[in-house]
Structure formats: structure tokens, C-alpha cells
Scaffold this motif. Sequence first.
Motif, short mmCIF file in Angstrom:
data_model
loop_
_atom_site.label_atom_id
_atom_site.label_comp_id
_atom_site.label_asym_id
_atom_site.label_seq_id
_atom_site.Cartn_x
_atom_site.Cartn_y
_atom_site.Cartn_z
N MET A 180 0.82 -1.21 0.00
CA MET A 180 0.00 0.00 0.00
C MET A 180 0.85 1.27 0.00
O MET A 180 0.34 2.37 0.21
CB MET A 180 -0.91 0.02 1.24
N GLU A 217 -3.65 8.74 -6.77
CA GLU A 217 -5.09 8.90 -6.53
C GLU A 217 -5.91 7.90 -7.34
O GLU A 217 -6.86 7.31 -6.84
CB GLU A 217 -5.51 10.32 -6.89
N PHE A 248 -5.62 4.38 -5.78
CA PHE A 248 -6.28 4.25 -4.48
C PHE A 248 -7.81 4.38 -4.61
O PHE A 248 -8.55 3.93 -3.74
CB PHE A 248 -5.73 5.27 -3.48
N ALA A 249 -8.25 5.00 -5.70
CA ALA A 249 -9.70 5.06 -5.93
C ALA A 249 -10.26 3.68 -6.27
O ALA A 249 -11.47 3.48 -6.26
CB ALA A 249 -10.00 6.04 -7.06
N TYR A 266 -9.10 -0.54 1.67
CA TYR A 266 -8.12 -1.02 2.65
C TYR A 266 -8.73 -0.94 4.04
O TYR A 266 -9.17 0.13 4.47
CB TYR A 266 -6.86 -0.15 2.55
N CYS A 312 -15.85 10.43 2.89
CA CYS A 312 -15.12 9.59 1.92
C CYS A 312 -15.69 9.73 0.50
O CYS A 312 -14.94 9.67 -0.48
CB CYS A 312 -15.20 8.12 2.34
N PRO A 336 -16.76 11.97 -1.76
CA PRO A 336 -16.29 12.83 -2.88
C PRO A 336 -14.97 12.38 -3.50
O PRO A 336 -14.65 12.80 -4.60
CB PRO A 336 -16.14 14.20 -2.22
N PHE A 337 -14.21 11.55 -2.79
CA PHE A 337 -12.92 11.13 -3.34
C PHE A 337 -13.05 10.02 -4.38
O PHE A 337 -12.09 9.71 -5.07
CB PHE A 337 -11.99 10.65 -2.21
N TYR A 338 -14.24 9.43 -4.46
CA TYR A 338 -14.41 8.26 -5.33
C TYR A 338 -15.46 8.54 -6.41
O TYR A 338 -16.65 8.62 -6.10
CB TYR A 338 -14.84 7.05 -4.49
N SER A 395 -16.99 1.78 4.26
CA SER A 395 -16.39 2.95 3.60
C SER A 395 -15.35 2.53 2.57
O SER A 395 -14.90 3.36 1.77
CB SER A 395 -15.76 3.89 4.63
N SER A 396 -14.95 1.25 2.59
CA SER A 396 -13.97 0.77 1.61
C SER A 396 -14.61 -0.07 0.52
O SER A 396 -13.91 -0.54 -0.38
CB SER A 396 -12.91 -0.08 2.32
#
Lengths: 377, 304
Positions: B50, B72, B75-76, B80, B100, B102-104, B142-143
Motif C-alpha cells: 500500500m 489517486e 487508491f480510488a 483497505y 469519503c 467525494p474522493f471516489y 467505507s472501503s
Amino acid sequence: MNLIWHLAKKDLRRMVLPVALWLAFLGLPALWLARVHVPEEVVLGDAVMSWSNVIGALLTTVSLMQVVAGAMLAGFLVLEDPAECTSALWMTRPITGWRLLAAKLLTAALLFVAAPVSVLLPAWLAAGFTMRDCAAAATDWTLAQGGMVLAALALASLAQNLTHYVTVLLGFVLVMGISMSRLPAQWLGVEVAFNGSLQFLFGALVLPLLAVVLVLQYQTRDARRGWTVVGLILVVAFAARIYWHVERGPQVPAVTGVALELPLRAGAEVRAGGSLLRVAGFTLSGRGMVSALILEERGRGSGFLRPRRSGGLSPCPFFLRENLEGVKRRLRANPTIEVAQLTIMLRVWRLVPEDDHEWPVTAVIVTKDGPEADKIP
Amino acid sequence: MNIIETHNLTRRFGRTEAVHALDLAVPAGSVFSLLGPNGAGKTTTIKLLMNLLRPTAGGARVLGVDARHLGESEFAQIGYVSENQQLPLWMTVRQLLDYCRPFYPTWDVALEKNLLARFALSEERKLKHLSRGMLMKAALLSSLAYRPKLLVLDEPFSGLDALVRDEFIRGVLEVSALGEWTVFVSSHDIDEVERLCDHVALIDGGRLQLSEPAEALQARFRRIEVTLPDGEARLDALPASWLGMERAGGLVRFVESRYEREATERACRERFPEAAVVAQAMTLREIFMTLARAGRDEAKGAAA
């Protein structure tokens, strides 16, 4: 930009309560100082010095506590998403170091500069600052606070947790404090310069190096590099203190008073209700950083006038106003004064290389017994 | 295609070698278990994958990218969950998900709601008020809600009681059935992982002991029991694949690590002509215990 703001919003939500308490801790003493008046019996009696000293000590203590609390909060902001560990949530999410750093800086600017300035603004206005004064005071605050916050952010980015951060911060402050003092020179038996250019040197070298620590840590997460730069900072601090021998600059000529917009002229008279408040206005709106304003009053008459000073990490309107108002009140209360010589000393340093020195500007205003040339030693 | 590949992956902490020359290949779509005792190097391996740690030597590729350059976009696509991960405990479950999302770009709100219901998570509860099992579920949710290509679980069962562990495993099994996801899970809890995985690797002392499909592994290991009618047996010069040889009176026991029915029977008949031979299937736990003991015996022998 949206994601940076999204990250910043998270931190703002997290920090809102501790920062609100800190702002109250900043604002309430300032408001109190803006409203408090020296009692007449104190102004006219011998208690004036002890009263002034008590207020001065209180202000110094409060200022120190404000700085410590601000440094702790800045560290807490970084440690919310630590950069020196392998278990932080952000490290396995689509968040780059650049983006997180930008968010942290944005949050720090809002919480530790913009918010305090807006809290202190009413206190400044209550103390009779003009808008220009307020802008100068805000600049003053931003420079002082910004340097502190940058140092706190950089050191916190190297820390693994809050305890580690506090230890690192204490160590850094201790070593920097020693390097700024005369101790290293005494140990080595050398003469040291004690001048404003050193302050400039620190500002020009240490602050960018702290910024480098911050960028390196968020970009590479390799703390060894960050610690190397911190070590370099401490070496620079020690070396500069010992080997930097730029002497004080040339004595400030009379014309500098004009350049600084000091509203003084030969033979100016000070009367009750005179124009001294304009001088206060100048002090706070002048260029550079005004570290202290010292009023030294010498009278041939009754001899009751005493030196008092204002100062501190941020401009303190209270002392300026009280000093000047107090002079006028004393002039009103004691018509027997025949001559009063009011000396205003402005300890000023500027953040420009060619003026990299610290000098006292002493303007002498002579009252009643006739004109005397302005003296700027 | 392999989602994860490592080549000679090595990490030292001072003089201690936490991971030694690890070569792994995790096929896409598999549920891959990295097993080993505490301190075997599992978490270090995952941290190297990672990009939480830098390798001392060798390297790893995750989703086709050098692990040191995971960015980015990678990791999108990675989920993990670790027992050691620092979660913002001051947030509620809802705030964590809102933070979390908005990042995906691929965040699936319908899946989020589905998982919230499946995991029976209360949205308004603060993470610090959740039990450990519920906290792990919140982290898992969330993952998962962005349908990652790769789900990495580092010791997800630690500290969970049996019931919660069962729920968690069921949750992982359910969601892994929802898409073409690769699951990489590390654990020292072999029994729990056995229900999950289709590929398995064993690491001990930072060294890879084996890595292969679970089915093939279980097919090639058998516990052999030989009952000797006269109590006489020749136990010298045994095949290297016979591990953990034990003898108690007329009963000889060992583990055949290269079991093939006919070949094993023939080898037994050569040594124990009149004996009755029984071959029993083994659980992963039994296999790993056998390998761990054999490894230690070998190390002792080498030291002697």
C-alpha cells in the motif's frame, strides 16, 4: 479545489470548538484592555508604575499562553491526519500529499490568521484604531502568527502523535531560544551582533526551511529528510547568532521622521487636547513592524512624569492610548507644568534588507518654553 | 492477470529483516489469504503493497503500477481495512461516509445503503461509540461502497468475538459475490480464513513458505496413519515429503505433503508391506501447523 475545500471543511468541523475557545481567549483580554482606563488617582499618584507593571505582566503571560495554545492547536490540526505514520486514513485513500497540505494550509490560514484578526478587530476599533491602523495591526498579527503557525505545522508533520509533537516543539523552542540568546557566544567567547538584520536573516532563512520541511514530509513521508532540514535550521540559528556581524544601520536622519510620516515638527506644542493621538495613529500604521512604543516623559516642573512602555507580540492599543491620554490628563490636572519634554521612542525594524537594523527613533517635542529642533539620535 | 505481484520484496528494520525476498502473485478475482503467526511479516508486506512503507530491496506492483507510485487513481480502486488504521472517531458513520464519498468517482450510493442495512450500522452513531466489530464494519463499508477492484484486509478479525467475526466474514463473502473483486486478506486466524479464501500463502519469519490455490494445497496434503500388525517398521531414509513422523506402539503417523493416491500407497507398501494405511484430508490449520513444526525442526537442525 473542491476536494481541498472538502478536506478543509472536515478539519474546520473538527477544530471548531477548540478554536472557538482559543479565539475567546484572544478576544476577551483584548476587549478588556480596549475598554479599561487607568484610574485617575493611579495616573496622578505614584502607583502608576506598579499598576502598569501588573498589567504588563498580565499581558505578557496571556500573550504567551495564547501563543502556546495556538501552537498546540496548529499541531493538533496536522495530527488529525498525521504525515509521519503508517496508519493514517488518508494514506490509503485517493488523497495526495499536495492536496492534503493545501487543505491544511487553507485551514490554518482561516483558523489561525483570519479568525483571530476578525475577533481582534472590534477590540482595535474600540481602542480608536483607524482602518489603516487596523490593516497594519492585522499585517503585524499575520506575520507574527504566520511564522509561529508555519513552525508548528512543520514540526507536527514530523511527529507521530501529540506527545511526540509537544516534545519536539519544546526541544525546538529551547534550542532556538538558546541560539537567539547570547549564551552560545559566551560559551565560545566571541562577540555577537544584536541587531535587526539577524531577525531578517531568521525570517529569510528559517521560515522557508520550515516550509521545505512541510513540503518534504507531505510529499515523500520520509521523516529523515525533514529532520535533516530541522537540524540545518538549528545550525543556521546558532551560526547566524555567532557569525552574523552586520552592525546596526546608519543613524536615522531627521528626514526619516518625515518618511515615516511622523507628524512632528520643530516647536510643536503639546497642549491638553492636543494632537498626540495622531502620533498613536502613526505608530500603528507605519511601515515595518513596530515592536514597542516607549513614551518617556521628562519634566522640569513637578517631576511626576514617568516612562512607560507598550509592547508585546501583537500591537496593544491599550498602552498607546493610555499613555497618550494619560499625558493629556496629567497636563490638564497640573497646570503648574512649565516645561514638559515628551520623548517618543519607536523601536522599529523593517523587513527590508537595506534597512536590516533596529534603531530607536527619538522625537523630542518641546512644549511651552519654545521651539527646539527635532532630535533623531 | 495478477492484481498484485511482488518480486524479491524485502524490508529491513535495522538488523531485523521483517520481509525477505517475497515473491507473490495474486490472481484477479481471487480471495487470497496471507497467513502466518504473529510477527511473521504479514502487516509489513501489506504496508509495502500500500506504499505505507518503502521496500529495502525488490518491489511490488499493485493494479499494474509500482507500489511506490500508487496515486489517486489507483487508491480510488483499492479498499483497505486494517485493525491498526486510524479512523476519525469523532465522526458519525454518516459523516465518515459523507467525508469519503467525494474522493471516489465510482461511489455507489445504492450499494452504500444496501451495506448499511446489511451491516446493521446506525448512521448517527459516532465511531468512538461503536463496538470493535461495528467499527470494522464501518471501515469495511467505507472501503466497499465504491466497488474497489482490490480489497485489502489486514488482520480484520483481531479482537472480534466469534459472533461478530462470523458476521464480518459473512459480510465479506456477501460483498465479494456482488462484483469482480479481488480480496487480499492477512490473518493469523487460519480457521476463519479457510472459509473465505481460494488462494493461500503462508509466511513465517518474513519468508514465504508456500503460495498456491487452497484446493490444490488441501489436495496434496494428507495425514497418513499406518497400523503395523507386528510393530516392526523401518523409519530411516524416509521421503522428504513425509513430515512430522510420529510413532506410538504399532501406530505410525505422518503427513504426506505431496499426496497422490497411487504413489503414496506404493511408497507406504514398500516400507510397511503388511500394514493398514489410512489417508485423511487435512484442514488448513493442520497443514500450517505441520509446516510450521517442520520449518522449526529444520531450523534447529541447521543451527545444530
